[in-house]
Design a protein around this motif. Structure first.
Motif, PDB file in Angstrom:
ATOM      1  N   MET A   1       3.538   1.602   8.245  1.00  0.00           N
ATOM      2  CA  MET A   1       2.115   1.467   7.288  1.00  0.00           C
ATOM      3  C   MET A   1       2.400   0.519   6.159  1.00  0.00           C
ATOM      4  SD  MET A   1       0.040   4.419   5.363  1.00  0.00           S
ATOM      5  CE  MET A   1       1.067   5.839   6.378  1.00  0.00           C
ATOM      6  N   ALA A   2       1.524  -0.545   6.268  1.00  0.00           N
ATOM      7  CA  ALA A   2       1.408  -1.659   5.313  1.00  0.00           C
ATOM      8  C   ALA A   2       0.918  -1.339   4.197  1.00  0.00           C
ATOM      9  CB  ALA A   2       0.848  -2.859   5.611  1.00  0.00           C
ATOM     10  N   LYS A   3       1.613  -1.280   2.882  1.00  0.00           N
ATOM     11  CA  LYS A   3       0.813  -1.022   1.549  1.00  0.00           C
ATOM     12  C   LYS A   3       0.776  -2.139   0.758  1.00  0.00           C
ATOM     13  CE  LYS A   3       2.127   3.807   2.004  1.00  0.00           C
ATOM     14  NZ  LYS A   3       1.694   4.994   0.982  1.00  0.00           N
ATOM     15  N   ASP A   4      -0.031  -2.287  -0.273  1.00  0.00           N
ATOM     16  CA  ASP A   4      -0.170  -3.332  -1.229  1.00  0.00           C
ATOM     17  C   ASP A   4       0.694  -3.056  -2.310  1.00  0.00           C
ATOM     18  OD1 ASP A   4      -1.549  -1.657  -2.847  1.00  0.00           O
ATOM     19  OD2 ASP A   4      -3.368  -2.781  -2.920  1.00  0.00           O
ATOM     20  N   SER A   5       0.850  -4.008  -3.342  1.00  0.00           N
ATOM     21  CA  SER A   5       1.673  -3.801  -4.653  1.00  0.00           C
ATOM     22  C   SER A   5       1.398  -2.501  -5.303  1.00  0.00           C
ATOM     23  CB  SER A   5       1.520  -4.980  -5.383  1.00  0.00           C
ATOM     24  OG  SER A   5       0.149  -5.153  -6.000  1.00  0.00           O
ATOM     25  N   ASN A   6       0.472  -2.029  -5.317  1.00  0.00           N
ATOM     26  CA  ASN A   6      -0.294  -0.736  -6.005  1.00  0.00           C
ATOM     27  C   ASN A   6       0.081   0.506  -5.187  1.00  0.00           C
ATOM     28  OD1 ASN A   6      -0.989  -2.133  -8.333  1.00  0.00           O
ATOM     29  ND2 ASN A   6      -2.909  -2.419  -7.469  1.00  0.00           N
ATOM     30  N   GLY A   7       0.587   0.666  -3.839  1.00  0.00           N
ATOM     31  CA  GLY A   7       0.688   1.329  -2.926  1.00  0.00           C
ATOM     32  C   GLY A   7      -0.481   1.838  -1.994  1.00  0.00           C
ATOM     33  N   ASN A   8      -1.648   1.095  -2.102  1.00  0.00           N
ATOM     34  CA  ASN A   8      -2.832   1.468  -1.489  1.00  0.00           C
ATOM     35  C   ASN A   8      -2.547   0.823   0.033  1.00  0.00           C
ATOM     36  OD1 ASN A   8      -4.201   2.182  -3.716  1.00  0.00           O
ATOM     37  ND2 ASN A   8      -4.618   0.134  -4.016  1.00  0.00           N
ATOM     38  N   GLU A   9      -3.060   1.721   1.030  1.00  0.00           N
ATOM     39  CA  GLU A   9      -2.983   1.584   2.259  1.00  0.00           C
ATOM     40  C   GLU A   9      -3.553   0.329   2.851  1.00  0.00           C
ATOM     41  OE1 GLU A   9      -3.422   3.765   6.624  1.00  0.00           O
ATOM     42  OE2 GLU A   9      -3.328   4.736   5.053  1.00  0.00           O
TER      43      GLU A   9
END
Length: 69
Positions: A1-9
């Protein structure tokens, strides 16, 4: 699961923005902070996405430099 720098999916079709200026190897260009990456596609690696950038075309970026728009 890919997540951005803030941990959002991140999901296919999302738009993201850059959180840091990035030099593009081979293109001799720099992508500025705040640049919008449209209609991303997830790759086989969770730490990378493909996205379209205006005037540059499709580019692969690491998710640690992105935030969901």
């Amino acid at each position: 699961m890919a997540k951005d720098s803030n941990g959002n999916e991140l999901n296919n079709g999302d738009n993201v923005t850059l959180i840091k200026d990035l030099k593009v190897k081979g293109a001799g260009a720099t992508l500025k902070r705040g640049t919008l990456v449209k209609n991303i596609k997830l790759t086989s690696k969770d730490s990378e996405i493909e996205g379209r950038i205006d005037k540059m075309g499709v580019i692969v970026l690491k998710t640690e430099f992105l935030k969901k728009a």
